[in-house]
Write a protein that holds these residues in place. Structure first.
Motif, PDB file in Angstrom:
ATOM      1  N   ARG A 199       0.645  -1.204  -0.373  1.00 28.00           N
ATOM      2  CA  ARG A 199       0.082   0.161   0.206  1.00 28.00           C
ATOM      3  C   ARG A 199       0.603   1.114  -0.099  1.00 28.00           C
ATOM      4  O   ARG A 199       1.908   1.187   0.689  1.00 28.00           O
ATOM      5  CB  ARG A 199      -1.236   0.530   1.051  1.00 28.00           C
ATOM      6  CG  ARG A 199      -2.011  -1.036   1.241  1.00 28.00           C
ATOM      7  CD  ARG A 199      -2.653  -0.387   2.394  1.00 28.00           C
ATOM      8  NE  ARG A 199      -3.207  -2.128   3.212  1.00 28.00           N
ATOM      9  CZ  ARG A 199      -4.919  -1.805   3.095  1.00 28.00           C
ATOM     10  NH1 ARG A 199      -5.643  -0.605   2.711  1.00 28.00           N
ATOM     11  NH2 ARG A 199      -5.362  -2.866   3.603  1.00 28.00           N
ATOM     12  N   THR A 200       0.062   2.558  -0.340  1.00 31.24           N
ATOM     13  CA  THR A 200       0.877   3.620  -0.397  1.00 31.24           C
ATOM     14  C   THR A 200       1.069   4.111   0.575  1.00 31.24           C
ATOM     15  O   THR A 200       0.375   4.135   1.301  1.00 31.24           O
ATOM     16  CB  THR A 200       0.975   3.919  -1.992  1.00 31.24           C
ATOM     17  OG1 THR A 200      -0.381   4.664  -1.961  1.00 31.24           O
ATOM     18  CG2 THR A 200       0.892   3.626  -3.401  1.00 31.24           C
ATOM     19  N   GLU A 248       0.032   7.643   0.508  1.00 37.43           N
ATOM     20  CA  GLU A 248      -1.692   8.176   0.845  1.00 37.43           C
ATOM     21  C   GLU A 248      -2.277   7.537   0.891  1.00 37.43           C
ATOM     22  O   GLU A 248      -3.133   7.941   1.797  1.00 37.43           O
ATOM     23  CB  GLU A 248      -1.400   8.384  -0.960  1.00 37.43           C
ATOM     24  CG  GLU A 248      -0.521   9.375  -1.119  1.00 37.43           C
ATOM     25  CD  GLU A 248       0.896   9.271  -1.596  1.00 37.43           C
ATOM     26  OE1 GLU A 248       1.770   7.554  -1.669  1.00 37.43           O
ATOM     27  OE2 GLU A 248       2.125   9.562  -1.288  1.00 37.43           O
ATOM     28  N   GLU A 249      -2.138   6.190   0.655  1.00 33.90           N
ATOM     29  CA  GLU A 249      -3.567   4.999   1.162  1.00 33.90           C
ATOM     30  C   GLU A 249      -3.235   5.172   2.793  1.00 33.90           C
ATOM     31  O   GLU A 249      -4.406   4.962   3.134  1.00 33.90           O
ATOM     32  CB  GLU A 249      -2.981   3.640   0.255  1.00 33.90           C
ATOM     33  CG  GLU A 249      -3.961   3.913  -1.145  1.00 33.90           C
ATOM     34  CD  GLU A 249      -3.194   2.224  -0.787  1.00 33.90           C
ATOM     35  OE1 GLU A 249      -4.433   0.700  -1.515  1.00 33.90           O
ATOM     36  OE2 GLU A 249      -2.528   1.837  -2.170  1.00 33.90           O
ATOM     37  N   LYS A 250      -2.478   4.721   3.209  1.00 36.49           N
ATOM     38  CA  LYS A 250      -1.965   4.255   4.475  1.00 36.49           C
ATOM     39  C   LYS A 250      -2.745   5.748   5.602  1.00 36.49           C
ATOM     40  O   LYS A 250      -3.053   5.524   6.738  1.00 36.49           O
ATOM     41  CB  LYS A 250      -0.616   4.019   5.073  1.00 36.49           C
ATOM     42  CG  LYS A 250      -0.362   2.638   4.248  1.00 36.49           C
ATOM     43  CD  LYS A 250       1.144   2.497   4.670  1.00 36.49           C
ATOM     44  CE  LYS A 250       1.488   1.131   4.583  1.00 36.49           C
ATOM     45  NZ  LYS A 250       2.705  -0.099   4.481  1.00 36.49           N
TER      46      LYS A 250
END
Ligand code: TMP
Ligand code: MG
Length: 286
Positions: free
Chosen positions: A90-91, A93-95
């Motif tokens: 996961r990036t 930004e997602e996290k």
């Protein structure tokens, strides 16, 4: 130069570059050096005797002052969000929004537990927390040569300060930025003070208003210690960096995360519960 770099736990992608940085930091001299470190699972141990050691949040979660229901809810949050925190697929930004969610929910739960300021020392004393082997040498050396140690933590400031106080290493060269509790007039926890620090906003955005790095602007050699991909931005607020050596502890999901850690950290320490390598480098530099 640094015999500790021969340890089996050490992984380095660009050895010549790393040796160059270390030589350069030594040549610049100790008056130019500052150390920036994460706390949980970097200065504190990840495992001990085959079991996981607690983070500063876990110390509270597992303590006798939390109700059984509160404990269950905090554990559920940990089991849901921790795999997301360390998921290499996961990036950031997602996290980020998910980490804000975790910290916000955990801090709300903790704030409902009527935790007493006066109980914190005992809670820490009764916990299983351990600092990494060699912590005494690390803190003592930095204190002896008056090298600033900045502890930048998404954990609980009141707890981590108590840990280093009980270890007798909370020296005058140590500064902490973290999540601090706020208590009412009766010493009962009501909420956590802002700005919220989570794993993936450890950068200048939460240091606004602190003059810390400006005051140390002549200290252009940095040793950065972390265990998360989020720790890599901890030195972003330093106004001018001439040399930076990033040392990363890879504690969990070692195989899956190795590639990313080797890309990002100059030195990766795999399942190494000691500060031997850091101390070896400092012994050479100082
Ligand atoms: P840090 O080591 O980057 O300062 O981050 C603190 C660690 O605390 C991070 O790995 C997640 C962990 N944590 C808990 O164990 N329990 C919690 O309730 C929260 C919010 C975080
Ligand atoms: Mg950490």
């Amino acid at each position: 130069m640094v015999p500790e770099l021969e340890k089996a736990t050490v992984r380095i992608r660009q050895l010549e570059r790393v040796m160059g940085i270390i030589r350069s930091i030594k040549a610049q001299g100790r008056n130019k050096l500052q150390v920036i470190s994460d706390f949980d699972m970097t200065l504190s141990r990840f495992g001990c005797n085959g079991r996981r050691c607690p983070t500063s949040h876990n110390i509270l979660d597992n303590s006798r002052v939390i109700s059984e229901d509160g404990k269950k809810k905090l554990k559920d949050l940990l089991h849901y969000y921790y795999p997301i925190e360390i998921d290499p697929n996961r990036t950031l930004e997602e996290k980020r929004p998910l980490m804000v969610e975790w910290w916000t929910r955990a801090h709300e739960l903790l704030s409902q537990q009527k935790i007493q300021k006066g109980d914190i020392a005992q809670i820490v004393r009764e916990s299983d927390v351990m600092l990494r082997d060699g912590f005494h040498e690390l803190f003592d050396q930095l204190h002896k040569y008056n090298i600033p140690l900045f502890i930048f933590s998404a954990g609980v400031g009141d707890i981590l300060e108590e840990i280093i106080r009980q270890a007798n290493v909370f020296y005058s060269n140590v500064n902490v930025v973290s999540n601090y509790m706020d208590f009412d007039d009766n010493g009962v926890l009501t909420h956590f003070k802002g700005p919220l620090i989570h794993t993936y906003n450890k950068n200048n955005s939460v240091l606004q208003g602190t003059e810390y790095f400006q005051q140390l602007s002549t200290r252009t050699s940095i040793i950065l210690l972390g265990d998360s991909m989020g720790d890599l931005t901890m030195a972003d607020g330093v106004p001018s960096v001439e040399n930076i050596l990033k040392i990363g502890f890879l504690n969990d999901k070692v195989e899956e995360q190795r590639g990313k850690y080797l890309d990002a950290y100059d030195i990766v320490l795999e399942s190494d519960e000691t500060l031997d390598v850091v101390n070896g480098i400092l012994r050479y530099i100082l």
